[in-house]
Design a protein around this motif. Structure first.
Motif, PDB file in Angstrom:
ATOM      1  N   UNK A   1      -4.787 -10.177   0.532  1.00 14.37           N
ATOM      2  CA  UNK A   1      -4.732  -8.744   0.181  1.00 14.37           C
ATOM      3  C   UNK A   1      -4.381  -7.937   1.427  1.00 14.37           C
ATOM      4  N   UNK A   2      -3.146  -8.098   1.931  1.00 18.43           N
ATOM      5  CA  UNK A   2      -2.776  -7.418   3.181  1.00 18.43           C
ATOM      6  C   UNK A   2      -2.806  -5.896   3.074  1.00 18.43           C
ATOM      7  N   UNK A   3      -2.667  -5.342   1.892  1.00 12.34           N
ATOM      8  CA  UNK A   3      -2.692  -3.890   1.756  1.00 12.34           C
ATOM      9  C   UNK A   3      -4.038  -3.321   2.168  1.00 12.34           C
ATOM     10  N   UNK A   4      -5.134  -3.976   1.752  1.00 16.48           N
ATOM     11  CA  UNK A   4      -6.454  -3.509   2.154  1.00 16.48           C
ATOM     12  C   UNK A   4      -6.641  -3.656   3.663  1.00 16.48           C
TER      13      UNK A   4
ATOM     14  N   UNK B   1     -10.570   7.353   0.999  1.00 15.66           N
ATOM     15  CA  UNK B   1     -11.768   7.304   0.145  1.00 15.66           C
ATOM     16  C   UNK B   1     -11.847   5.989  -0.613  1.00 15.66           C
ATOM     17  N   UNK B   2     -10.718   5.506  -1.127  1.00 16.74           N
ATOM     18  CA  UNK B   2     -10.720   4.240  -1.859  1.00 16.74           C
ATOM     19  C   UNK B   2     -10.971   3.088  -0.901  1.00 16.74           C
ATOM     20  N   UNK B   3     -10.326   3.114   0.264  1.00 17.84           N
ATOM     21  CA  UNK B   3     -10.544   2.049   1.246  1.00 17.84           C
ATOM     22  C   UNK B   3     -12.008   1.978   1.646  1.00 17.84           C
ATOM     23  N   UNK B   4     -12.600   3.121   1.915  1.00 19.19           N
ATOM     24  CA  UNK B   4     -14.009   3.160   2.301  1.00 19.19           C
ATOM     25  C   UNK B   4     -14.889   2.626   1.187  1.00 19.19           C
ATOM     26  N   UNK B   5     -14.582   2.995  -0.063  1.00 19.62           N
ATOM     27  CA  UNK B   5     -15.396   2.556  -1.195  1.00 19.62           C
ATOM     28  C   UNK B   5     -15.344   1.041  -1.352  1.00 19.62           C
TER      29      UNK B   5
ATOM     30  N   UNK C   1      -0.053   3.513  -5.015  1.00 21.26           N
ATOM     31  CA  UNK C   1      -0.751   4.263  -3.971  1.00 21.26           C
ATOM     32  C   UNK C   1       0.223   5.181  -3.256  1.00 21.26           C
ATOM     33  N   UNK C   2      -0.328   6.250  -2.712  1.00 20.97           N
ATOM     34  CA  UNK C   2       0.516   7.242  -2.039  1.00 20.97           C
ATOM     35  C   UNK C   2      -0.189   7.681  -0.755  1.00 20.97           C
TER      36      UNK C   2
ATOM     37  N   UNK D   1      -0.169   2.149   1.650  1.00 18.75           N
ATOM     38  CA  UNK D   1      -1.390   2.615   2.305  1.00 18.75           C
ATOM     39  C   UNK D   1      -2.346   3.165   1.248  1.00 18.75           C
ATOM     40  N   UNK D   2      -3.544   2.549   1.169  1.00 22.92           N
ATOM     41  CA  UNK D   2      -4.579   3.096   0.291  1.00 22.92           C
ATOM     42  C   UNK D   2      -5.153   4.350   0.922  1.00 22.92           C
TER      43      UNK D   2
END
Length: 1421
Positions: free
Chosen positions: A1132-1135, A1098-1102, A1089-1090, A1094-1095
């Motif tokens: 899943x701390x990244x999310x 758009x991906x986080x929302x999806x 991720x870039x 940090x996601x």
């Protein structure tokens, strides 16, 4: 009209013919005809004399008296009447005149005919040089001869008396007159030869003159008569000279030697002309007459065979002035391509009635019984080998017989004959006969050789070879030295004597052993040292390209054969040329030699300078043939080849190809490689263009081939044509340099200049590609960027199908190629069809035809009676008609049953994704219809072994996903506006994503076993497979991983979000199973991720919308979401971090969605906590202190981190707020600040890697602020210890593995910018020394592995300087630490780690911290 009127007066008014015609009103009766004849004869006899009568006989018109006024003739009646009148008139007048003169009527008739004959054939001044009669003379002669034959039939003419009188004339008779006399059965040619003792004196010159005379171009009839005259004479001479009878008469015995002598004289005249190179059309015409069909009337087959045998013997023994030594030294000049064409034509004519075995037996007999002309003998052998494919094995048998006979009787004649024949055969090249070295090794290289029976045989062989030494070309001596005959150990000295003699001879020729090539030369021909060195260089470069190392042969030569290496090999290797931008194999080989100190520095510098000059001024390739321009010679040869191809003479075609190959070897002097494996042609589309001469030659070859295809296709379909095309291509692929130029030119034509090619070009080039593919076993391979393929497959890869024009050209070329292959193998077994149809070209048709022709999508195979090839070559037939015709053919459909000819679904996807939508031949609706047919009707229903899905929608979905994932966008692409970016790219990805959505929707609706679970499994299974293939610990794999993630996120955002979360039954209720989602984020999204950690929004929302949608299907949506989110927060701390960072943009979307899904229920508790954390962090920024929400420390830290990022450098108020969170005020603040410190260190590390994206100094200052708050607590050190983090273990699952490895670098870099006071406080922190030394060791290892962050700006410090400063800092820290700072175990471990990478640090640890090493004297430290 009165009968007293004279004939003269009548003729002035009306002719006799018109007068009589006017009287004939109706058809006369037979009695009236007789009376009319008698009256006419009486009338004419009153005023007609004999000479005038014969002249009038010469004009046929006056006798045509039975023509009606309207021009209609009664042929039968008129011819009979004319014949009767002519005969009666002539005989009557002759008898009257003979009676009057008192001579015999026979004598008078001969005299009158002879006079008329001379009058007709009398030469006029303008015809002094004519050897044939004019057309008018010939007509008059025909009439005279008809009348003469009438006289002969009535017994008033004598043929023998005619010849007796005719031959008395001093001038020789004309051969055409004699032929006509023979043809009309008046005077036989055989009788003329029998009766004239001096016939040879005038017949031979007349034959030569007639052969040498060329009729005017407009006199076609004269040319035919000339051939008939010569054919008749040859037939009579052959029949009379070579016909045998059981009881020959005296005349037969006398005439036979005369006829043979005449034929021999003409043959010698022809050979003299060939020998002096003065042969003209006359000799060529005489050779053309040597035909069995022309002579068969006058001579039997046995007589013809005896004649051809006699002529062949006479030819081979003609002027035997060349000695064996001449033959040994000069035979390389007597090869077929250098032989006179008339001579090779003569050989073919003489050999036409015999088999190869018969000819070789005849040759052996001549060699044993006659003195021969070795030049003619050896050129005959070459001609036989070139024209007859079976001659090679027969010649091998003859050589074996000769060698057996030679060693049995120690016969030198058989020995020298065998060697000369073997060498001559090898000179014609490997396509005709094996090389001389192979033959020599096979005959004498083993213990079973001809010489291995006894010492006497060995001595005989070595003595023979020694006798040849003074005359042999040096190349044969080299072969004998490189591959000596087998010799027992006890007789080794005998061989050494010969080797010494051969080396001495080579030294005399200034071709010492040093000039011998490094590698074996399979050709027996002698090469100049420069050419030999060029060969060696090509082979050495090929070996280096294949192995990556300098071959041992070259290394040994640089030491033991230094003279050859320096004076021959290096100059050939360092030939100046325009160097390519990207180093090729030759450049790499030169660099490797230079690094090995094998190239003198001055020579290398001169080479580089010359190459630079060449690049500025590239000269055209020079030609070594000074006599003729090879381009002009080749042009003539190719034109002649075209004519031969149309004629269909396979022997002449092979001969002409031999000549063409010789000319091409002059233009392309590079010789074929004889390495064990196939050589490789490196296809470089960006390489500099070949020389102008090479480009012209290649264009000429391709144009000629296209013309030949066009001409032969008009006459015959491919299966009824000769093998000219395969032989033509076979002659080209033997020259690797030429083939390389051809491949590059064809690639350029197909890829860049397709629009400039006409239909004839397309047809010809298609056939050319087919034959290149059919010659795969004999041709080099081609190196494409990603794989090694055959020449045919490489060229087919140049055919792109991304645009309308490209598709049309590709389908036209492929249709022509496949139709040719089908028609070419029409009468051959089915399996041979694959030899002429490249699978890649066939697959292109499987892709293009249904796409361009909708009517073929549901068409079954049919047995068609139409000619497939005619539709290809018919100019009025369009490619669409041909495509439909071919598509329905059984042969085309059957080929698809072969696995290698099946277009797999993945291959179809690759083709379809490359299509540019804006330039597609289909519009949006047509493309949708076509793609739906392919997916749902074609491949979904097709069996798996045929490349389909076997009715499994899951497989179809998996294939679509794999196909899309193969697209690799650049890492710079932003994922925020996927749909916009796809449209801008112009490809068909949006269409394929639509098809994927349709398939996924069908899976969800039609699967009875839980569609969402199955879809989720399919999706993540494909993703895991794609990411696992890209996982590796290097930069290229990191880039590939990032590209794969970008592509997957494209797909992810187009799919319904609920499908990403699996539903499961648990305890009688429906629950969420987020394990696959968590695993995907932790393993794949986290790594690429870039920005890192940090996601994207758009991906986080999806993903969050997927969780909400899936929760709404459970019995208690809010509770199920809270339970799942609690699991995600831990695993899943990244999310979690990404959600907190993007919450301001997500909150409204998620709230609206939840209201729609739950009919107005409030947000789940976990989402409320996120919102509370956001409000709390914002209040801190404003200087307020709200109650701390009951959230995880990482979530609170993420909210604070977002607020700080939003400050954009104006963070004075935020710094003040941090004082409210000092760890001593509340224990939970410490964890929160450690997590915040980690997130900021992550930003700091990103600023080191990407300084253009972040303000490095600002991030560093904020990290210092946090460090001031945390420095007294050991917790902040845990984020730099991935193996000992405790409650902070989750931070490793936020950032990528690469960033985790770089955390020690961030630690050292941060410490170097801190104040002495802060460092002093850190020194008192428990565990600081251990962490600092471990981080330094890890930084040192990163530096050694080359993984340190690069220097991107001038303000950044070089990695080596950071390393040096870190070392000084660590040594200072060690010197100021007390021994109690480390336990004994920790100190021992650190000393062990530092001993290998930095002994200074290890010594400092031992010196300052080991209690046993401390002493009062050292206490000052």
């Amino acid at each position: 009209m009165s009968l007293n009127v004279s004939c003269t007066q009548v003729s002035q008014k009306r002719t006799l013919s018109s007068l009589l015609a006017g009287r004939v009103v109706k058809r006369p009766k037979q009695a009236d005809v007789r009376r009319l004849q008698e009256a006419a004869i009486q009338l004419l006899e009153q005023q007609q004399n004999l000479s005038s009568l014969f002249r009038e006989v010469g004009n046929p018109d006056p006798w045509n008296i039975f023509s009606s006024q309207d021009g209609v003739q009664n042929q039968g009646t008129s011819e009979g009447i004319v014949s009767d009148i002519t005969g009666s008139l002539l005989v009557g007048e002759l008898r009257r005149q003979a009676e009057h003169l008192g001579v015999s009527v026979t004598v008078l008739s001969v005299k009158m005919v002879l006079e008329r004959l001379k009058e007709i054939t009398e030469e006029r001044k303008e015809d002094e040089r004519r050897e044939m009669l004019t057309d008018s003379q010939r007509v008059q002669l025909f009439v005279l001869l008809k009348s003469t034959r009438e006289l002969l039939s009535q017994g008033v003419f004598c043929s023998k008396l005619l010849w007796q009188e005719y031959s008395r004339d001093q001038s020789p008779p004309r051969l055409e007159v004699l032929y006509h006399l023979h043809f009309y059965n008046i005077l036989a040619l055989k009788y003329i030869i029998e009766s004239d003792e001096g016939v040879k004196l005038w017949l031979v010159p007349q034959l030569k003159a007639l052969c040498g005379w060329t009729p005017p171009q407009e006199e076609e009839e004269t040319k035919l008569v000339q051939q008939k005259v010569l054919s008749a004479l040859l037939g009579v001479l052959v029949g009379s000279g070579f016909e045998r009878s059981d009881d020959p008469t005296a005349a037969d015995r006398r005439i036979s030697p005369i006829c043979r002598s005449v034929l021999d004289d003409v043959l010698f005249w022809l050979l003299d002309a060939v020998d002096t190179k003065s042969a003209g059309a006359g000799a060529e015409l005489w050779i053309q007459i040597f035909d069995a069909s022309l002579c068969g009337v006058s001579a039997s087959a046995e007589a013809l065979q005896r004649f051809f045998t006699h002529s062949l013997t006479q030819t081979l023994t003609y002027k035997p002035r060349l000695t064996v030594s001449d033959a040994v030294s000069q035979q390389n000049q007597w090869i077929f391509s250098k032989a006179d064409r008339l001579l090779t034509s003569l050989y073919r004519k003489l050999a036409v009635m015999f088999g190869v075995e018969q000819l070789l037996n005849q040759l052996q007999q001549v060699l044993e019984t006659h003195e021969v002309n070795w030049k003619l003998v050896l050129s005959f052998v070459s001609t036989l080998l070139v024209y007859s494919q079976s001659a090679q094995s027969s010649l091998r048998d003859l050589l074996s017989r000769l060698l057996n006979s030679a060693f049995e009787g120690y016969d030198l004649e058989n020995m020298i004959t065998a060697f000369l024949l073997a060498r001559q055969a090898s000179l014609e090249g490997p396509g005709v006969f094996s090389s001389y070295s192979d033959w020599f090794k096979m005959s004498f290289g083993g213990g079973s050789g001809f010489h291995a029976n006894s010492k006497k045989s060995l001595v005989f062989l070595l003595k023979f070879l020694s006798d040849l030494v003074p005359f042999e070309p040096p190349q044969y001596l080299k072969v004998h030295i490189l591959h000596p005959p087998f010799v027992p150990v006890k007789h080794r000295s005998l061989l050494m004597e010969y080797v010494s003699l051969a080396k001495t001879r080579l030294a005399d020729l200034k071709e010492s052993v040093e000039d011998m090539g490094l590698y074996e030369d399979v050709s027996g021909a002698s090469l100049q040292p420069q050419c030999q060195a060029v060969q060696d260089v090509e082979k050495a470069v090929s070996l280096f390209e294949g192995t990556g190392r300098i071959s041992a042969t070259v290394m040994e030569a640089s030491i033991f054969r230094r003279s050859y290496f320096l004076t021959r090999f290096l100059p050939a290797l360092l030939t100046p040329r325009p160097l390519p931008v990207k180093p090729d194999a030759r450049m790499s080989f030169i660099e490797a030699l230079k690094k090995a100190d094998k190239i003198p520095a001055a020579q290398y510098s001169s080479y580089v300078e010359s190459c630079q000059k060449q690049r500025q001024h590239n000269t055209n390739a020079s030609c070594s043939d000074a006599k003729d321009d090879p381009l002009e010679v080749l042009e003539v040869q190719l034109m002649e080849f075209t004519e031969l191809v149309v004629g269909g003479d396979e022997g002449e075609i092979s001969a002409q190809l031999s000549r063409i190959s010789h000319t091409l070897s002059v233009v392309f002097p590079g010789r074929p490689d004889d390495l064990t494996g196939q050589t490789v042609i490196k296809l470089d589309a960006d390489a500099p263009q070949s020389s102008e001469l090479h480009v012209k030659v290649v264009n000429m070859i391709l144009r000629n081939f296209c013309q030949c295809v066009l001409d032969t296709s008009r006459a015959n379909p491919p299966n009824k044509q000769t093998q000219w095309a395969s032989r033509f291509v076979g002659a080209l692929i033997g020259n690797s340099q030429l083939l390389c130029s051809l491949v590059h030119r064809l690639w350029d034509l197909f890829h860049n200049q397709a629009s400039s090619l006409s239909s004839a070009h397309v047809l010809g080039l298609a056939v050319f590609v087919v034959h290149l593919y059919a010659s795969t076993s004999n041709s080099p391979l081609v190196q494409l960027p990603a794989r090694l393929v055959s020449v045919g497959e490489a060229l087919s890869s140049a055919l792109v199908c991304s645009k309308h024009a490209d598709m049309i050209f590709c389908v036209r070329l492929c249709i022509a190629a496949v139709c040719y292959g089908i028609c070419r193998t029409e009468s051959l077994p089915q399996h041979q069809l694959q030899d002429f149809i490249p699978s890649s070209i066939y697959k292109k048709l499987l892709y293009l035809i249904p796409r361009l022709l909708p009517e073929t999508r549901r068409t079954a195979a049919q047995h068609l009676e139409e000619n497939l090839w005619s539709s290809v070559t018919d100019s009025s037939s369009s490619w669409r008609e041909t495509a439909g015709h071919m598509w329905r053919s059984v042969a085309f459909q059957q080929l698809e049953q072969k696995p290698e000819y099946q277009l797999l679904f993945s291959e179809w996807l690759r083709n379809e994704l490359r299509v540019q939508r804006s330039e597609d031949v289909l519009n949006e609706a047509e493309r949708q219809e076509y793609q739906q047919w392919v997916c749902l009707e074609l491949y979904l229903t097709k069996r798996g072994e045929e490349g389909g899905c076997g009715g499994d929608v899951n497989k179809l979905c998996s294939h679509l996903l794999h196909g899309v994932m193969e697209l690799q966008p650049s890492s710079e692409q932003d994922l925020e506006n996927v749909s916009l970016r796809v449209c801008e790219s112009g490809g068909c990805l949006p269409d394929i994503l639509s098809r994927l959505q349709e398939v996924v929707y069908e899976m969800e609706l039609t699967d009875l076993h839980g569609s969402r679970a199955d879809v989720c499994d399919v999706l993540f299974e494909v993703v895991f497979q794609r990411f696992s293939s890209s996982s590796s610990a290097n930069i290229s794999s990191d880039l590939s991983l990032q590209q794969t993630l970008h592509t997957w996120n494209r797909v992810l955002l187009t799919l319904p979000p609920a499908l990403l979360v699996k539903l499961k039954a648990e305890g009688g209720r429906t629950a969420l199973d987020c394990s696959k989602l968590i695993q995907h984020v932790n393993q794949h999204q986290r790594q690429a991720c870039s920005p890192v950690g940090l996601l994207c929004c758009s991906v986080t929302s999806h993903l969050l919308r997927g969780l909400l949608c899936a929760s709404s299907r459970c019995g208690r949506p809010g509770e199920e979401f809270n339970r799942s989110w609690s699991q995600i927060s831990v695993k899943c701390p990244l999310l979690l971090v990404s959600t907190a960072f993007h919450w301001r943009r997500l909150s409204a979307v998620l709230s609206s969605l939840w209201l729609r899904l739950t009919d107005g229920d409030s947000l789940p508790e976990q989402l409320k906590i996120i919102s509370d954390c956001q409000n709390w962090s914002c209040s801190l920024e404003k200087g307020q202190m709200l109650q701390t929400p009951p959230a995880a420390a990482l979530l609170s830290a993420s909210s604070l981190h977002r607020v700080w990022r939003r400050c954009e450098g104006n963070d004075r108020s935020f710094r003040a707020a941090l004082n409210l969170l000092r760890p001593e005020r509340d224990a939970k603040y410490k964890q929160m600040l450690v997590f915040l410190f980690f997130l900021c260190v992550n930003d700091y590390l990103s600023s080191l890697l990407h300084p253009q994206e972040k303000n490095h100094e600002e991030v560093g200052r904020f990290c210092t602020e946090l460090l001031n708050l945390l420095v007294d607590s050991p917790d902040w050190l845990l984020i730099f210890k991935p193996n000992d983090q405790g409650v902070y273990q989750s931070v490793t699952m936020v950032t990528s593995d690469r960033f985790t490895r770089l955390m020690p670098w961030a630690f050292c870099s941060l410490l170097l910018h801190q104040s002495p006071e802060l460092l002093h406080r850190a020194l008192r922190c428990p565990g600081f020394l251990h962490t600092a030394v471990v981080c330094y060791v890890n930084v040192l290892q990163l530096f050694l592995d080359g993984e340190t962050p690069p220097t991107a700006t001038e303000k950044q410090v070089e990695p080596s300087e950071i390393l040096n400063q870190s070392k000084r800092l660590i040594l200072t820290v060690i010197s100021r630490s007390s021994p109690a700072a480390l336990s004994s175990k920790q100190r021992t471990q650190l000393e062990s780690q530092c001993a290998d990478v930095d002994p200074d640090v290890a010594a400092a640890l031992s010196l300052h911290l080991d209690p046993q090493s401390l002493s009062p004297e050292m206490d000052f430290l």
